[in-house]
Design an enzyme around this catalytic site. Structure first.
Site, PDB file in Angstrom:
ATOM      1  CB  CYS A  94       2.470  -9.871 -18.120  1.00 35.53           C
ATOM      2  SG  CYS A  94       2.287  -8.159 -18.590  1.00 35.53           S
ATOM      3  CD  GLU A  95      -4.715  -7.713 -19.138  1.00 35.91           C
ATOM      4  OE1 GLU A  95      -5.133  -6.548 -19.106  1.00 35.91           O
ATOM      5  OE2 GLU A  95      -5.445  -8.693 -18.920  1.00 35.91           O
ATOM      6  CG  HIS A  96       0.091  -4.672 -19.662  1.00 34.71           C
ATOM      7  ND1 HIS A  96       0.363  -4.137 -18.420  1.00 34.71           N
ATOM      8  CD2 HIS A  96      -1.222  -4.435 -19.884  1.00 34.71           C
ATOM      9  CE1 HIS A  96      -0.726  -3.599 -17.922  1.00 34.71           C
ATOM     10  NE2 HIS A  96      -1.711  -3.769 -18.786  1.00 34.71           N
ATOM     11  CG  HIS A  97       5.018  -6.293 -21.872  1.00 36.36           C
ATOM     12  ND1 HIS A  97       4.716  -5.763 -20.635  1.00 36.36           N
ATOM     13  CD2 HIS A  97       5.338  -5.246 -22.673  1.00 36.36           C
ATOM     14  CE1 HIS A  97       4.862  -4.450 -20.674  1.00 36.36           C
ATOM     15  NE2 HIS A  97       5.238  -4.106 -21.901  1.00 36.36           N
ATOM     16  CD  GLN A 128       1.223 -10.001  -8.472  1.00 36.68           C
ATOM     17  OE1 GLN A 128       2.211  -9.832  -9.171  1.00 36.68           O
ATOM     18  NE2 GLN A 128       1.270  -9.964  -7.148  1.00 36.68           N
ATOM     19  CG  HIS A 151       5.269  -9.191 -12.816  1.00 33.36           C
ATOM     20  ND1 HIS A 151       4.043  -9.260 -13.439  1.00 33.36           N
ATOM     21  CD2 HIS A 151       5.021  -9.238 -11.482  1.00 33.36           C
ATOM     22  CE1 HIS A 151       3.089  -9.337 -12.518  1.00 33.36           C
ATOM     23  NE2 HIS A 151       3.661  -9.325 -11.324  1.00 33.36           N
ATOM     24  CB  CYS A 182       6.906  -7.765 -18.555  1.00 31.09           C
ATOM     25  SG  CYS A 182       5.839  -7.544 -17.137  1.00 31.09           S
TER      26      CYS A 182
END
Length: 164
Positions: free
Chosen positions: A72-75, A113, A141, A143
């Site tokens: 995941c690019e956020h976390h 995703q 996920h 996250c």
């Protein structure tokens, strides 16, 4: 290194067991989890893609349950699951092992995703020029599981192409 600084900010004591962790983490991101960031190694993927003339296949070709793990690019936490690719060939077909290679290639980068689904679909459409192509991704996920909502739910995304 920045990873050492984060460890220090967290108050983690350096021990024999974790002294090499900052280097291991950096190598893991560069050489494994994010290996194909910014389209690194795309030419290598392209060189492995072989298409063959379609000799009369008019029904869908489906490759199911291709396992993947991405980030995941956020976390920067993993998400993983299964991908199904189905296409109706026009003039070309592809070796069945090539589609899991495409999935693996696009999995190795930080991303959403939704983007993973779209990137796999667009790459295969450009390569095969099929009559139709569908990519279905179902993932869990970490996250979502380990923080925030703390829910063990699945997320599904799809890409659909139909030539008019």
């Amino acid at each position: 290194s920045h990873i050492s600084a984060i460890s220090s900010l967290l108050g983690l004591e350096v021990s024999v067991s974790n002294i090499g962790t900052p280097n291991r983490v950096a190598k893991m991101y560069c050489n494994e989890l994010f290996k194909n960031r910014n389209d690194f190694n795309l030419e290598e993927l392209n060189s492995r893609m072989k298409v063959f003339p379609n000799e009369g296949v008019t029904t869908p070709v489906t490759i199911k349950d291709i396992e993947f793990c991405s980030t995941c690019e956020h976390h920067w936490l993993p998400f993983m699951g299964h991908i199904t690719v189905s296409y109706i060939p026009d003039k070309s077909i592809i070796g069945l092992s090539k589609i899991p290679r495409v999935v693996k290639y696009f999995s190795l980068r930080p991303q959403l995703q939704e983007r993973l689904t779209k990137d796999i679909g667009e790459y295969l459409v450009n390569l095969l020029q099929p009559k139709s192509l569908t990519v279905e991704v179902t993932a869990t996920h970490t996250c979502v599981m380990c923080r925030g909502a703390e829910s063990n739910c699945e997320t599904s995304t799809s890409f659909e192409y139909r030539r008019d």
